[in-house]
Design a protein around this motif. Structure first.
Motif, PDB file in Angstrom:
ATOM      1  N   HIS A  25      68.605  66.836  94.088  1.00 10.75           N
ATOM      2  CA  HIS A  25      68.459  66.398  93.189  1.00 10.75           C
ATOM      3  C   HIS A  25      68.877  64.472  93.462  1.00 10.75           C
ATOM      4  N   PRO A  26      67.779  63.470  93.716  1.00 11.31           N
ATOM      5  CA  PRO A  26      68.196  62.257  93.918  1.00 11.31           C
ATOM      6  C   PRO A  26      69.506  62.125  93.249  1.00 11.31           C
ATOM      7  N   ALA A  27      70.457  62.140  92.378  1.00 15.47           N
ATOM      8  CA  ALA A  27      71.613  61.224  91.687  1.00 15.47           C
ATOM      9  C   ALA A  27      72.843  61.745  92.941  1.00 15.47           C
ATOM     10  N   SER A  28      72.556  63.414  92.637  1.00 21.33           N
ATOM     11  CA  SER A  28      74.032  64.181  92.812  1.00 21.33           C
ATOM     12  C   SER A  28      74.120  64.868  94.612  1.00 21.33           C
ATOM     13  N   ASP A  52      68.544  69.603  83.585  1.00 17.41           N
ATOM     14  CA  ASP A  52      69.042  69.465  83.391  1.00 17.41           C
ATOM     15  C   ASP A  52      68.090  67.889  82.608  1.00 17.41           C
ATOM     16  N   ILE A  53      68.806  66.816  82.164  1.00 14.16           N
ATOM     17  CA  ILE A  53      67.659  65.783  81.646  1.00 14.16           C
ATOM     18  C   ILE A  53      66.971  65.722  82.174  1.00 14.16           C
ATOM     19  N   MET A  92      77.237  58.919  88.528  1.00 11.29           N
ATOM     20  CA  MET A  92      76.924  59.128  88.670  1.00 11.29           C
ATOM     21  C   MET A  92      75.939  60.799  89.490  1.00 11.29           C
ATOM     22  N   MET A  93      76.995  61.671  89.365  1.00  6.16           N
ATOM     23  CA  MET A  93      75.972  62.881  89.216  1.00  6.16           C
ATOM     24  C   MET A  93      74.769  62.750  88.485  1.00  6.16           C
ATOM     25  N   ASP A  94      74.641  61.910  87.796  1.00  6.24           N
ATOM     26  CA  ASP A  94      73.202  62.585  86.807  1.00  6.24           C
ATOM     27  C   ASP A  94      72.264  61.033  86.237  1.00  6.24           C
ATOM     28  N   TYR A  95      72.978  59.788  86.631  1.00  3.84           N
ATOM     29  CA  TYR A  95      73.023  58.640  86.535  1.00  3.84           C
ATOM     30  C   TYR A  95      72.369  57.966  87.680  1.00  3.84           C
ATOM     31  N   CYS A  96      71.550  58.080  88.479  1.00  3.57           N
ATOM     32  CA  CYS A  96      71.071  57.955  89.906  1.00  3.57           C
ATOM     33  C   CYS A  96      70.842  56.457  90.415  1.00  3.57           C
TER      34      CYS A  96
END
Ligand code: FAD
Lengths: 281, 788
Positions: free
Chosen positions: A183-186, A256-257, B704-708
């Motif tokens: 996942h690019p964010a986490s 997820d979203i 930051m787990m979701d906001y990349c």
């Protein structure tokens, strides 16, 4: 970032840990899943029992199969020559967890107890038929990895039970890989695919496949396995497996979203192809 | 020969303290007896407050007080909106520091808890029981402006806070009606979270005897904070001292004066003890301003042979639940005025509608309005190219404004200061090997690989700006800067500035300007900033203005000192002033080079004042107020090369070429650093960043787990080039470079990805271009018959 109040105790042995843990207590291993949720006040255990100092829980032994102590870190597993030889997929998965700092703290026991659906190690444990060894006040028991993971953040573990180790069969004669779409964010897995192939010459005698990330828990993929077993892993077989895997995980999809279930399901097919390619390449 | 300090890439002087952790941020400052403030925040995007019960919280250990808006009463005025766009029917709804009766976004403050310990404060905040009556919420600005959306402020009819029009609608219609080609697109400029590395923090201390308030806070503009805090607390401005200690980045998010700064001030006055608040990252994402949030309906007109004729747009700009300090100026003045870009385009029209929503308030975020303009312009140029079948680089080449040295008026009424767009453009194309790339792209396509290239030519206005213009466009402040160059008797320099750098490296750059002017070694020059009591007035660090405006003030102050030094040196050497020559910090008499006075010697003699020329005052210090006569207009061309993995939708950024012209570079390393950081932030908007709300107004990307956030391994090594076109009106010719990377890079990468996807028939995807969206668009296009 301000956890609720809690008590802290450090256990010197498994028995002491089992004695200390109360109804509202939690074991603390690497803290890399537990402390973040406490800081967000999503969990508020009254007591932490630190199991990081219990020697018997740490380390890797290779004796026919592999036994990995619960507090062995991801980094130790990734770097272990025994794990690389006997379950290369697990070494690879642990080596792809977070970053080096996370791998130096996070433990395999904490990882599977937390049962984050986007974790990496569980997918390999399910594919390779690992056993989770558990000890509680009433004694010890063992559960197959497939039965251990139940749902999102839900396992077979009862309150107060401690994972002591994980055992794996020797898979050194298999082609065993773990391929991850981070996942690019986490940088957790959008999709993680573990593939373990037993080859008999050019024929695939047995295929063990599991998918995580795309699912609420690591899922063993019987349809995809059947599509490969007994074939020479020709295009038709791989195409069939890549289709079958989507059906295998259909009841367990998570998303997820930004990366919805439908996308992850399709990507399971793409990454299964890549995993087979990596296993045979 | 001496090395010139101006133009030298010396290391940033601020870095040792930053990278060793020795820097002192607001949260590092400890005061005895301090109380910690925690804010009870609304979990709903839109709700009436039915009741607040703080009794349990008040009874908890260590809790000193719990206050609501009722307790504050008229002790704090509402937070002002300080950019009052004229002729726009602007409404400025009340923004109380704590919600009165109604909450308008998730995170809106409802009560504050003061306790002796931060943990206890948080525990007590959790124990405050607030009963809400939830109301329907609206997040999308276009929806919020449409009829039937929930009304967010009773006094903002239809949720429309302002409606700003630039250009003549009929004239624009005429151009579009007559044009060969009109292309259009609905562009979403998604919400972005500025994510400064240091979250916001504020601590206030009040001295009851002297009635003096000291506020330490994360501010890009402490003098503006003083102004506003004095206004909301009612204290005299000279009794308010604002200190921005080390500030760990801002990107615009530390320009506004927020409720939190006002609340610690009020509580410190009320209780007579210091009060501190430090934001958590979760709070940062909920309550610190967001950037962008436009829904744009854009059209561009062109001729069949590739002459760009005009652009027009209707912009719905989401303002969030309240109008933040500078919010109305961002999607208007800082946006529409950029619609011509670097092109000879004669017709522009913009209608920008500021809309209240139930999102977090928006305000300036790196580039502020200009990225949103450059994106739409560059996107439409690519659309025109595709429509008329012309190569997008060729179309740009045909329309670039030719080189000019001193003033070029464009259709938006701006007068660009100087530019040579074609040279930067050709340089970038050359670095990229543009023509070869087109061949490589075709070859790759034959193998089933999707490569794409994006080219952005841009110019932007920064170095904000002439104060007269600020006044004309409703900015409630000036936009000049002031600075003092103070030399001690031993020849060490303190440069006191009103601006407030917070990571830009200005302590180095500005020292280089002074060193260049006066010959003091950089090591002997200290740049002092951030404390309203120590520094002269200034309007702050934003809008790429510190080097252009403060730098000019310092250059002028230095020149005044140099003139004084020349006269004093002549006097001391008993020579005629006209015979004094200056080189590298030393004054000598023409023809007798052994007779010399160093700048340090002169400084000492000026302090001693034993032997001054007739009429010369003692001391060695000069100040300068500097109001720039115009903005500065940096420009350049950026190029990105990407490959799209059609199986997954993943994008690999393979090359990034940036040719920027910010005039003469004072410190090329710092310029490169600004471009690198700016490019990364802009690319992140194209590829991965985006705040997402649920329909009921919950921020789904709350961590930051979701906001990349962008990560280093997403980027290739940047290939930087430069051209040098001095600003004609600036004493050392420099232009700002803090925002150019962000302004240019978003459309560059976006257009590159869409170029790669053209053979697959994909024409538009909303940002950010996540793999899931790209993959979905490919599937959709192939279901619709695919490419050509
Ligand atoms: C920045 C970051 C990135 C990460 N990226 C990844 C990633 O890419 N892939 C991935 O798989 N993981 C990732 N993780 C999670 C990481 O693997 C964690 O270390 C792991 O999930 C938890 O292990 P721990 O030892 O830290 O457990 P802890 O946080 O200490 O505990 C987690 C939970 O397990 C329980 N527990 C711990 N040990 C035992 C035990 N022996 N018996 C019973 N219960 C126990 C605890 O009570 C707690 O409920 C990341 C974590 C961070 C902080």
């Amino acid at each position: 970032m301000w956890p609720n109040k809690f008590e802290y105790a450090r256990a010197g042995s498994v028995d002491e840990a089992l004695g200390l843990i109360g109804d509202e207590g939690k074991f603390l291993a690497g803290g890399h899943s537990l402390l973040p949720v406490m800081k967000l006040r999503l969990a508020a255990p009254e007591q932490l029992v630190d199991i990081g100092g219990i020697d018997s829980l740490r380390g890797i032994s290779a004796n026919g199969g592999l036994t990995i102590g619960a507090t062995t870190t991801h980094a130790e597993i990734a770097d272990s020559a025994d794990v690389q030889a006997m379950c290369a997929g697990l070494a690879s998965a642990c080596g792809q967890v977070g970053d080096q700092a996370v791998r130096n703290f996070g433990t395999i026991g904490g990882n599977i107890a937390h049962a984050d659906p986007a974790s990496d190690p569980p997918t390999v444990l399910v594919a390779c038929g690992a056993t989770i060894n558990i000890q509680g006040a009433g004694g010890s028991r063992s559960v197959g990895a497939e039965d251990f993971f139940i749902d999102l953040f839900e396992t077979d573990l009862e309150d107060g039970e401690l994972i002591t180790s994980v055992s794996l069969p020797n898979c050194s004669d298999c082609q065993c890989v773990y391929v991850k779409f981070p996942h690019p964010a986490s940088r957790y897995a959008i999709v993680g695919v573990a593939v373990c192939l037993k080859m008999d010459g050019a024929t695939c005698a047995q295929a063990d496949i599991a998918v995580g990330g795309a699912t609420v828990k690591a899922v063993k993929c019987a349809g995809a396995e059947a599509a490969l077993a007994g074939t020479t892993l020709d295009d038709a077989a791989i195409n069939a497996a890549a289709e079958a895997v989507k059906a295998d995980i259909a009841d367990w999809l998570a998303g997820d979203i930004a990366y919805p279930e439908s996308y992850r399901q399709q990507m399971a097919g793409v990454f299964l192809r890549r995993a087979i390619g990596a296993a045979t390449g | 020969m001496t090395t010139r300090i101006f133009g030298s890439g010396i290391k940033r002087r601020e870095d040792p303290r930053l990278i060793t952790g020795e820097a002192r941020y607001t949260d590092d400052i400890k005061l005895p007896g301090v109380l910690h403030m925690a804010v009870v925040r609304s979990p709903y995007a839109h709700a009436n407050i039915v009741s607040i019960d703080s009794s349990a919280a008040e009874a908890m250990d260590g809790v000193v007080a719990v206050y609501t808006s009722e307790d504050i009463g008229d002790g704090l005025a509402g937070l002002p909106t300080a950019w009052l766009i004229p002729d726009s029917d602007l409404k400025t709804p009340e923004h109380p520091a704590l919600a009165k009766g109604k909450v308008r976004y998730v995170g809106d403050g409802v009560a504050i808890v003061l306790a002796d310990d931060r943990y206890r404060a948080q525990d007590a905040a959790d124990a405050v029981v607030v009963e809400y009556e939830e109301l329907p919420a609206v997040i999308d600005p276009e929806e919020a402006a449409g009829g039937g959306a929930p009304l967010i402020h009773d006094d903002v009819e239809g949720n429309i806070a302002f409606r700003w029009v630039m250009g003549d609608r009929e004239a624009s219609d005429a151009v579009f009606d007559a044009a060969d080609v009109v292309v259009s697109e609905r562009i979403l400029q998604q919400r972005l979270l500025p994510t400064a590395m240091e979250p916001r923090a504020a601590m206030a201390q009040f001295n009851g005897a002297t009635q003096e308030l000291t506020l330490w806070c994360t501010s890009q503009n402490p003098h503006i904070h003083r102004f506003i805090i004095s206004a909301v607390t009612g204290l005299n401005e000279n009794k308010v001292r604002v200190i921005a200690p080390e500030v760990g980045g801002g990107f615009g998010s530390k320009i506004p004066c927020y409720p939190d700064e006002a609340l610690v001030s009020w509580a410190a006055i009320k209780l007579g003890v210091p009060v501190k608040w430090t934001e958590t990252r979760s709070e940062n994402y909920l309550i610190t301003i967001h950037g962008r949030d436009h829904v744009q309906h854009v059209e561009m007109a062109a001729s069949n042979d590739g002459k760009l004729l005009g652009v027009r747009a209707t912009v719905y700009a989401g303002m969030g639940g309240y109008l933040s300090t500078a919010a109305p100026g961002i999607p208007t003045i800082l946006h529409g005025l950029l619609y011509v870009g670097p092109y000879t385009m004669d017709s522009v029209f913009c209608e920008s509608i500021g809309v209240m929503t139930n999102g977090t308030p928006t305000d300036a975020y790196r580039g502020a309005g200009r990225p949103e303009a450059t994106f739409l312009l560059e996107r439409m140029v690519d659309n025109v190219a595709r429509e008329i079948g012309m190569d997008p680089a060729e179309l740009r080449r045909k329309n670039l404004i030719p080189a000019f040295e001193d003033g070029y008026e464009v259709a938006t009424t701006l007068i660009y200061d100087s530019g040579d767009y074609p040279t930067a453009f050709e340089k970038a194309l050359g670095m990229a090997g543009y023509d070869d790339f087109r061949q490589a792209q075709a070859d790759a396509l034959a193998e089933g690989r999707y490569l794409g290239i994006g080219v952005t030519a841009y110019t932007e206005m920064c170095g904000l700006g002439p104060s007269q213009v600020a006044g004309a466009v409703g900015f409630q402040g000036g936009l000049w800067e002031s600075a003092t160059v103070r030399v001690t008797p031993t020849g060490k320099v303190q440069a006191l500035i009103g601006a407030s750098p917070h990571g830009q490296g200005s302590e180095t750059t500005l020292a280089q300007i002074i060193s260049e002017e006066l010959g003091f070694p950089v090591e002997d020059i200290e740049v002092v900033h951030g404390d309203t009591t120590e520094t002269p007035m200034g309007w702050g660090t934003y809008g790429s203005r510190t080097t252009p405006v403060t730098g000019a003030a310092l250059a002028h102050a230095s020149r005044k000192l140099k003139e004084k030094a020349r006269v004093l040196a002549a006097h001391l050497m008993e020579a005629n002033v006209d015979d004094i020559e200056y080189a590298d910090g030393s004054f000598s008499v023409k023809g007798s080079p052994d007779q010399a006075q160093s700048i340090q010697d002169v400084a000492l003699m000026a302090h001693l004042a034993w032997n001054m020329p007739e009429g010369m005052d003692p001391g060695f210090e000069e100040s300068q107020f500097y109001d720039p006569p115009n903005f500065v207009y940096p420009f350049g061309t950026h190029i990105a090369i990407v490959e799209v993995d059609a199986d997954t939708g993943e994008i690999e950024l393979q090359r990034y070429i940036a040719v920027d012209d910010c005039g003469p570079q004072i410190n090329p390393e710092i310029v490169a650093g600004q471009i690198h950081g700016g490019v990364v932030q802009g690319v992140a908007q194209a590829l991965c960043e985006g705040a997402i709300y649920s329909d009921d107004g919950q921020l789904l990307t709350g961590s930051m787990m979701d906001y990349c956030m962008p990560k280093a391994d997403m980027f290739p090594n940047f290939e930087l080039g430069e051209t040098v076109t001095p600003s004609p009106h600036h004493p050392v010719g420099v232009k700002g470079v803090g925002e150019t990377g962000t302004i240019a890079s978003t459309p560059t990468v976006y257009n590159a990805v869409l170029d790669a996807l053209t053979p697959l028939g994909v024409k538009q995807i909303d940002m950010p271009l996540t793999s899931a969206k790209v993959w979905g668009a490919i599937q959709q296009a192939s279901a619709n018959g695919g490419g050509h």
